[in-house]
Design an enzyme around this catalytic site. Structure first.
Site, PDB file in Angstrom:
ATOM      1  N   GLU A 156       0.831  -1.215   0.000  1.00  0.00           N
ATOM      2  CA  GLU A 156       0.000   0.000   0.000  1.00  0.00           C
ATOM      3  C   GLU A 156       0.861   1.259   0.000  1.00  0.00           C
ATOM      4  OE1 GLU A 156      -3.143   0.147  -0.423  1.00  0.00           O
ATOM      5  OE2 GLU A 156      -4.002  -1.764   0.231  1.00  0.00           O
ATOM      6  N   ARG A 193       0.579   3.859  -3.167  1.00  0.00           N
ATOM      7  CA  ARG A 193      -0.062   5.152  -2.895  1.00  0.00           C
ATOM      8  C   ARG A 193       0.974   6.255  -2.646  1.00  0.00           C
ATOM      9  NH1 ARG A 193      -5.919   3.863  -0.193  1.00  0.00           N
ATOM     10  NH2 ARG A 193      -5.778   1.608  -0.233  1.00  0.00           N
ATOM     11  N   ASP A 238      -4.225  -9.910  -8.325  1.00  0.00           N
ATOM     12  CA  ASP A 238      -4.485  -8.966  -9.426  1.00  0.00           C
ATOM     13  C   ASP A 238      -3.288  -8.196 -10.002  1.00  0.00           C
ATOM     14  OD1 ASP A 238      -4.415  -7.573  -6.992  1.00  0.00           O
ATOM     15  OD2 ASP A 238      -6.479  -6.875  -7.099  1.00  0.00           O
ATOM     16  N   GLU A 292     -11.913  -0.002 -10.794  1.00  0.00           N
ATOM     17  CA  GLU A 292     -11.487  -0.909 -11.860  1.00  0.00           C
ATOM     18  C   GLU A 292     -12.403  -0.953 -13.085  1.00  0.00           C
ATOM     19  OE1 GLU A 292     -11.684  -1.719  -8.624  1.00  0.00           O
ATOM     20  OE2 GLU A 292      -9.557  -1.738  -8.089  1.00  0.00           O
ATOM     21  N   THR A 348      -0.687   0.788 -10.381  1.00  0.00           N
ATOM     22  CA  THR A 348      -1.994   0.196 -10.068  1.00  0.00           C
ATOM     23  C   THR A 348      -2.880   1.145  -9.271  1.00  0.00           C
ATOM     24  OG1 THR A 348      -3.051  -1.879  -9.405  1.00  0.00           O
ATOM     25  CG2 THR A 348      -1.368  -0.971  -7.897  1.00  0.00           C
TER      26      THR A 348
END
Ligand SMILES: *[C@@H]1O[C@H](CO)[C@@H](O)[C@H](O)[C@H]1NC(C)=O
Ligand SMILES: *[C@@H]1O[C@H](CO)[C@@H](O)[C@H](O)[C@H]1NC(C)=O
Ligand SMILES: *[C@@H]1O[C@H](CO)[C@@H](O)[C@H](O)[C@H]1NC(C)=O
Ligand SMILES: *[C@@H]1O[C@H](CO)[C@@H](O)[C@H](O)[C@H]1NC(C)=O
Length: 542
Positions: A120, A124, A251, A401, A487
């Site tokens: 994360e 981010r 993913d 998404e 992502t």
């Protein structure tokens, strides 16, 4: 419509192994796009003003209680995650304010008691800082300094000669959480950010750390060719279990295989070939068509090799990712299937009362409806008979998404139907997510009177509003031929595309030895009919 015809012609003419441009070069944006783009910017402004008023400096706004939460270590996740979007939207004052805030973040420790997630924090904070650094033409060196600072701490997640980093780290002591296993999404979604950091600092260690994790996973014998298992143990480097999914926990490992190949233009074909192998295996083993409506979905495969007929909002990035990779490999088979996957995911928006899609859904195909859980109840079955999917987790937590893939579909084809879909989502957001102080998730996408969720995730700013804005913006702005999105939707500047990605003769790999779990018997080779669940008793109305 004309532009779609042109794309078909250019795809047909391409006909070689050379990578095509990702975007249709002939897109003509209709005049109505401008108004929709402004509406998206208005949503951003309202959301961010509420964040500034009630939560500035904290991670998330709590729009219902007009407070805040700090689930991302309290370093101001929303500010960092929103920066690239601010720059793209031309909001210079907000951007400058965010740069100032960034320069004061204390990454020497977590501001909350939580351990730090390497995944994360990479997607981010590190991704947000580096993308902002690049988009602002490197005018703010402090953004790179802060990126380096947080990465130097995260580097402690790689212990000894381990290829796979531990997933969580105590920043006060630089000690990983040794007891916890990780997954391939956490370990395999670092390459774009860490190699971009190497590019700007000249220190190759960052890229090496991320790439040894990504290569390690790609080189492990997988349950199905190219389709790595979801769990991985950082201490041993072995898979844990054999669950296969394009959804959460796996993913973005698949996503980064092809994106790393594109961003780095590496001559190592491992990444593009493994991506193609994963897609090829998925086409052969996981594609399912619903018995109602003929919608195309990608199923999961569980540890016992049962097909699991589920889909999720998270997994719906696959259409966009297959479009990108299909264009880079110049493979029209993949592009066509990708567009059908985009349609299947959009259908989970179109069928709901709010026009917004659920967190998790399921479906029935000719081989049954085994969901690894319980069969659909009467209400779900009735819904399925009308829409070709049924809802198993009805919340929407501001995920991107479906609209991300819709953005790729628009930029790749130029078909205005994707603009209509984006516009419809914007209408639904204004109708169902808006509060007096910002935008909130909802508990039930199929209830127009749904209660709301008291959180505005930072990816609302980073991803949803950026993809929507760019869908309606000049297609040359942040072109998919010049940028690779991480992502979290932070764009990185990419070099000119190579002529060929992956082994030109077809890099699809076949397993050299059978995969076996550490404990338990070796898994049998899968055949299309192997160990599939019994078809359910299909009610007469089907
Ligand atoms: C950012 O900081 C600079 C230097 O301290 C200051 O001049 C500027 O006004 C600040 N900008 C914003 C938008 O806060
Ligand atoms: C490169 O970064 C690594 C990881 O933080 C660090 O250990 C190393 O000292 C750095 N090398 C140089 C030459 O700065
Ligand atoms: C395109 O990809 C599909 C799916 O993996 C594969 O079957 C096909 O051979 C590929 N086509 C070319 C021209 O490489
Ligand atoms: C939603 O609430 C409104 C106002 O209370 C009511 O009129 C309407 O019937 C409700 N709709 C549904 C589907 O429950």
């Amino acid at each position: 419509m004309l532009s779609v015809g042109r794309l078909a012609v250019s795809l047909a003419l391409a006909g070689s192994v050379f990578a095509g441009p990702v975007q249709n070069p002939h897109i003509v944006l209709p005049p109505s796009a401008r108004g929709h783009r402004d509406t998206v910017q208005q949503i951003f402004t309202e959301s961010y003003s509420a964040y500034k008023q009630f939560a500035f400096g904290h991670d998330d706004l709590s729009p219902l209680s007009q407070g805040f939460s700090d689930g991302r270590n309290g370093w101001g996740a929303t500010i960092i995650d929103a920066m690239s979007t601010m720059h793209i939207m031309g909001m210079d004052d907000l951007f400058q304010e965010a740069v100032n805030f960034s320069s004061k973040i204390d990454f020497s420790k977590s501001q909350t008691r939580d351990k730090v997630s390497v995944f994360e924090t990479t997607i981010r904070y590190l991704g947000g800082l580096l993308s902002a650094f690049e988009l602002s033409d490197q005018k703010f060196p402090v953004l790179l300094e802060k990126a380096k600072e947080v990465a130097d701490k995260m580097a402690f997640a790689w212990v000894g000669s381990n290829d796979i980093p531990f997933g969580f780290l105590d920043f006060s002591t630089n000690t990983p959480n040794f007891g916890r296993t990780s997954n391939i999404a956490e370990a395999g979604t670092l390459a774009l950010e860490w190699e971009t950091l190497s590019k700007h600092t000249g220190n190759q260690t960052y890229a090496n750390l991320a790439l040894k994790a990504l290569s390690h996973i790609a080189n492990l014998p997988a349950p199905l060719p190219g389709l790595a298992a979801q769990g991985i143990n950082p201490a041993t480097g072995s898979f844990v279990g054999g669950y296969i999914t394009w959804g959460g926990g796996s993913d973005s490992y698949f996503e980064y295989l092809i994106k790393h190949a594109r961003l780095s233009n590496t001559d190592d074909n491992l990444f593009a070939d493994t991506w193609h192998t994963a897609v090829d295996s998925s086409i052969k083993n996981l594609l399912r068509t619903s018995t109602v409506g003929n919608h195309l979905y990608l199923a999961d495969l569980d540890d016992s090799r049962n097909i699991v007929h589920v889909g999720s909002h998270l997994a719906c990035f696959h259409g966009g990712n297959w479009l990108l990779g299909g264009r880079l490999l110049n493979n029209n088979t993949i592009v066509r299937i990708a567009l059908d996957l985009v349609d299947g995911c959009w259908n989970t928006y179109a069928g709901d009362a709010t026009g917004i899609g659920p967190e998790v859904f399921a479906y029935i195909s000719s081989d049954g409806d085994f969901t690894g859980d319980v069969p659909p109840n009467a209400d779900q079955l009735a819904f399925y008979n009308e829409h070709g999917y049924y809802i198993t987790a009805p919340d929407y937590i501001l995920r991107p998404e479906v609209l991300e893939s819709n953005f790729y579909a628009y930029r790749v084809t130029g078909d205005p139907k994707y603009l209509d879909r984006a516009a419809s989502a914007v209408d639904s957001f204004n109708k169902f997510l808006k509060t007096p102080t910002g935008f909130a998730g909802i508990n039930d996408v199929n209830d127009v009177n749904t209660s709301k969720i008291d959180d505005t995730e930072s990816f609302w700013f980073a991803e949803v509003l950026k993809y929507l804005y760019l869908t309606f913006d000049d297609p040359n702005h942040i072109s998919l031929d010049n940028f690779v999105f991480n992502t979290e939707a932070h764009p990185f500047q990419a070099p000119r595309a190579k002529h060929v990605y992956g082994t030109p003769t077809g890099g699809i790999k076949h397993p050299t030895k059978p995969f076996s779990l550490k404990k338990g018997p070796p898994l049998p080779a899968i055949s299309p009919n192997a160990k599939l669940p019994q078809p359910i008793k299909v009610p007469p109305q089907l």
